[in-house]
Design an enzyme around this catalytic site. Structure first.
Site, PDB file in Angstrom:
ATOM      1  N   ASP A 137     -35.226  80.653  22.584  1.00  0.00           N
ATOM      2  CA  ASP A 137     -34.180  79.685  22.907  1.00  0.00           C
ATOM      3  C   ASP A 137     -34.736  78.588  23.793  1.00  0.00           C
ATOM      4  O   ASP A 137     -35.212  78.855  24.900  1.00  0.00           O
ATOM      5  CB  ASP A 137     -33.022  80.396  23.612  1.00  0.00           C
ATOM      6  CG  ASP A 137     -31.768  79.531  23.663  1.00  0.00           C
ATOM      7  OD1 ASP A 137     -31.644  78.603  22.843  1.00  0.00           O
ATOM      8  OD2 ASP A 137     -30.909  79.790  24.529  1.00  0.00           O
ATOM      9  N   HIS A 144     -27.507  68.158  28.961  1.00  0.00           N
ATOM     10  CA  HIS A 144     -27.082  69.537  29.259  1.00  0.00           C
ATOM     11  C   HIS A 144     -27.733  70.012  30.553  1.00  0.00           C
ATOM     12  O   HIS A 144     -27.085  70.647  31.399  1.00  0.00           O
ATOM     13  CB  HIS A 144     -27.466  70.464  28.096  1.00  0.00           C
ATOM     14  CG  HIS A 144     -27.248  71.921  28.391  1.00  0.00           C
ATOM     15  ND1 HIS A 144     -26.003  72.448  28.640  1.00  0.00           N
ATOM     16  CD2 HIS A 144     -28.123  72.961  28.491  1.00  0.00           C
ATOM     17  CE1 HIS A 144     -26.124  73.763  28.870  1.00  0.00           C
ATOM     18  NE2 HIS A 144     -27.396  74.090  28.790  1.00  0.00           N
ATOM     19  N   GLU A 209     -22.303  77.807  22.876  1.00  0.00           N
ATOM     20  CA  GLU A 209     -23.321  76.762  23.051  1.00  0.00           C
ATOM     21  C   GLU A 209     -23.539  76.076  21.723  1.00  0.00           C
ATOM     22  O   GLU A 209     -23.852  76.723  20.720  1.00  0.00           O
ATOM     23  CB  GLU A 209     -24.644  77.367  23.568  1.00  0.00           C
ATOM     24  CG  GLU A 209     -24.514  77.895  24.996  1.00  0.00           C
ATOM     25  CD  GLU A 209     -25.854  78.192  25.658  1.00  0.00           C
ATOM     26  OE1 GLU A 209     -26.784  78.616  24.948  1.00  0.00           O
ATOM     27  OE2 GLU A 209     -25.955  78.001  26.877  1.00  0.00           O
ATOM     28  N   GLU A 211     -25.626  74.445  19.415  1.00  0.00           N
ATOM     29  CA  GLU A 211     -27.065  74.287  19.198  1.00  0.00           C
ATOM     30  C   GLU A 211     -27.350  74.150  17.709  1.00  0.00           C
ATOM     31  O   GLU A 211     -26.513  74.464  16.865  1.00  0.00           O
ATOM     32  CB  GLU A 211     -27.840  75.515  19.712  1.00  0.00           C
ATOM     33  CG  GLU A 211     -27.604  75.842  21.175  1.00  0.00           C
ATOM     34  CD  GLU A 211     -28.604  76.852  21.737  1.00  0.00           C
ATOM     35  OE1 GLU A 211     -29.696  77.019  21.140  1.00  0.00           O
ATOM     36  OE2 GLU A 211     -28.291  77.468  22.772  1.00  0.00           O
ATOM     37  N   ASP A 243     -25.103  80.007  20.506  1.00  0.00           N
ATOM     38  CA  ASP A 243     -25.764  80.957  21.406  1.00  0.00           C
ATOM     39  C   ASP A 243     -24.763  81.357  22.494  1.00  0.00           C
ATOM     40  O   ASP A 243     -24.837  80.910  23.634  1.00  0.00           O
ATOM     41  CB  ASP A 243     -27.005  80.287  22.005  1.00  0.00           C
ATOM     42  CG  ASP A 243     -27.925  81.277  22.662  1.00  0.00           C
ATOM     43  OD1 ASP A 243     -27.931  82.447  22.262  1.00  0.00           O
ATOM     44  OD2 ASP A 243     -28.645  80.855  23.594  1.00  0.00           O
ATOM     45  N   GLN A 250     -24.739  85.284  33.752  1.00  0.00           N
ATOM     46  CA  GLN A 250     -25.905  84.395  33.817  1.00  0.00           C
ATOM     47  C   GLN A 250     -26.166  83.929  35.250  1.00  0.00           C
ATOM     48  O   GLN A 250     -27.309  83.914  35.715  1.00  0.00           O
ATOM     49  CB  GLN A 250     -25.674  83.187  32.894  1.00  0.00           C
ATOM     50  CG  GLN A 250     -26.857  82.232  32.791  1.00  0.00           C
ATOM     51  CD  GLN A 250     -26.573  81.082  31.817  1.00  0.00           C
ATOM     52  OE1 GLN A 250     -25.540  81.054  31.145  1.00  0.00           O
ATOM     53  NE2 GLN A 250     -27.490  80.132  31.745  1.00  0.00           N
ATOM     54  N   LYS A 263     -26.963  86.415  27.444  1.00  0.00           N
ATOM     55  CA  LYS A 263     -27.162  85.716  26.177  1.00  0.00           C
ATOM     56  C   LYS A 263     -27.551  86.635  25.040  1.00  0.00           C
ATOM     57  O   LYS A 263     -27.738  86.153  23.921  1.00  0.00           O
ATOM     58  CB  LYS A 263     -28.263  84.670  26.347  1.00  0.00           C
ATOM     59  CG  LYS A 263     -27.981  83.710  27.480  1.00  0.00           C
ATOM     60  CD  LYS A 263     -28.100  82.311  27.023  1.00  0.00           C
ATOM     61  CE  LYS A 263     -27.813  81.351  28.159  1.00  0.00           C
ATOM     62  NZ  LYS A 263     -27.440  80.047  27.622  1.00  0.00           N
ATOM     63  N   THR A 364     -28.409  74.104  24.124  1.00  0.00           N
ATOM     64  CA  THR A 364     -27.138  73.370  24.035  1.00  0.00           C
ATOM     65  C   THR A 364     -27.389  71.877  23.935  1.00  0.00           C
ATOM     66  O   THR A 364     -28.170  71.322  24.707  1.00  0.00           O
ATOM     67  CB  THR A 364     -26.289  73.668  25.286  1.00  0.00           C
ATOM     68  OG1 THR A 364     -26.160  75.070  25.407  1.00  0.00           O
ATOM     69  CG2 THR A 364     -24.927  73.015  25.182  1.00  0.00           C
TER      70      THR A 364
HETATM   71 MN    MN Z   1     -28.934  78.748  24.310  1.00  0.00          MN
END
Ligand code: MN
Length: 432
Positions: A137, A144, A209, A211, A243, A250, A263, A364
């Site tokens: 990732d 972001h 997220e 992505e 994601d 987090q 995640k 993101t």
């Molecule tokens: Mn991510």
């Protein structure tokens, strides 16, 4: 990669729905996926989306329509996983794309034989398009980084390394699933601001997220980095990628090694992979501004047109909003500071080997304007400013019963509209 006959916006297909100006899958797209008839015990096999239909590739191969240089890639593209196709590289992918374009064009003599090889997408279900060996990732959107940084570390300046290298961490491949997967609100350890100790329980800050996912084509041997100007030859294509993240987990767990359980409970890919060749009309220059540091030579491509002008959107269905989705985020992939090729070159520069079917998340994708934040953490300023929904509800983070749908497409004068379909998932209540 340059434009060729397969990009001609005037091309029409004998599959009528592919000629609609709003379809994601005109004959100029031809994305690959793995499918079978819904709720059947059929084997999963590879297909190509065309309009609202799927061309069943094993069925088409059995009719002998791929007997030239497209034969080997067509067989590989019909397999239950696309790793073999991904390993073949861009010359083979392009030969298959040209043949598919010829076969599906209005007037193709093979049309009658191939009509029996179509399945409506409405009658299909999908599998992961490849066996994912590793998932990485990235964190490549400058906006972001700035927006999320304001929430997690309000006093910290922008990260000093961001404009020198594409930041990334090694993610978890086992929990990547195809669109439609739901998940129970994850459990985890969190610590409220100012609290003396953490608690264990359901995350209260589940987020999406926005992505894109990048599917690796031919790999490299360990110890042999992929050069920046060769890197796109190692990229099979691009999909939507959500994601999912537990922001409270987090915030507590990430120092000093980065996200872990926040995640790895689920990441969702769209079923269709759009090839880089299909995206050629939407190429644009990697964004760089006066004052940005010079890109180091090993990450600096000879041709800067490695970014892609693709609209990105996130839509929300809540438990009470019925069939009327509400748009949460909207941005464009052209804002991404680092190109997919730069991610590949950076990933391998120290000797790491990539394999066909490895998955790279872009991180993101957010833009500079209000509304262009690619996750709720940014949109709600970490929950301090809940997002007002058009049906009267508000959201700081996702609630049980919420379904999140990602979409993306390229659109410009002189080119066919190229879409990605959708990538959806639903938040279920935490397990008791
Ligand atoms: Mn991510």
């Amino acid at each position: 990669m340059t434009l060729n006959a397969t990009h001609d916006p005037k091309l029409q297909s004998w599959v009528e729905s592919a000629n609609s100006s709003t379809t994601d899958f005109p004959i100029q797209n031809l994305p690959h996926g793995v499918f079978r008839r819904k709720a059947s015990s059929e084997s999963f096999r590879g297909g190509v989306a065309i309009g609202d239909m799927i061309l069943d590739l094993p069925a088409a191969c059995a009719r002998g329509v791929f007997s030239d240089v497209s034969g080997e890639p067509a067989e590989a593209a019909g397999a239950a996983t696309l790793n073999g196709l991904m390993a073949l590289g861009p010359v083979a992918w392009s030969a298959l794309r040209l043949r598919l374009s010829q076969l599906l064009r209005t007037g193709a003599v093979e049309a009658d034989a191939l009509r029996a090889c179509l399945l409506p997408q409405a009658e299909a279900e999908y599998a992961l398009p490849a066996r994912i060996g590793d998932y990485t990732d990235f964190f490549t959107s400058y906006h972001h980084m700035v927006n999320a940084g304001r929430v997690f570390q309000p006093d910290a300046p922008p990260l000093p390394n961001f404009k020198w290298l594409p930041i990334a961490y090694h993610g978890r491949a086992s929990s990547v699933e195809v669109s439609g997967a739901s998940f129970h609100r994850p459990l985890g350890q969190t610590r409220a601001p100012g609290a003396a100790k953490p608690v264990f329980g359901p995350s209260r800050r589940v987020d999406y997220e926005m992505e894109l996912g990048c599917w690796v084509g031919p790999g490299n041997r360990r110890g042999e980095p992929i050069a920046i100007d060769d890197a796109e030859n190692h990229i099979f294509g691009v999909c939507l990628f959500n994601d999912w993240s537990a922001r409270d987990v987090q915030g507590w767990e990430s120092m000093p090694l980065g996200p872990f359980l926040a995640k790895n409970f689920l990441s969702t890919v769209s079923p269709w992979i759009v090839t880089l060749e299909a995206l050629a009309p939407f190429r644009c220059a990697i964004p760089r501004e006066a004052g940005d540091p010079p890109t180091l030579p090993h990450l600096n491509p000879a041709d800067p047109n490695q970014a892609f002008d693709l609209q990105l959107e996130v839509w929300l269905h809540t438990a009470s909003s019925g069939d009327t989705p509400m748009r949460l985020s909207r941005s464009n992939f052209r804002h991404c500071y680092w190109s997919l090729a730069q991610m590949v070159a950076h990933h391998t520069e120290g000797g790491c080997n990539l394999n066909p079917g490895d998955l790279l998340g872009t991180g993101t994708q957010s833009g500079p304007q209000p509304g262009e934040q690619g996750c709720l953490l940014e949109l709600s300023l970490g929950g301090r400013q809940p997002v007002q929904l058009t049906n009267g509800e508000t959201r700081s983070f996702l609630e049980d019963g919420d379904t999140v749908v990602l979409r993306a497409w390229g659109e410009k004068a002189g080119a066919a509209r190229i879409g990605f379909g959708e990538c959806s998932g639903t938040v279920l209540p935490a397990r008791p």
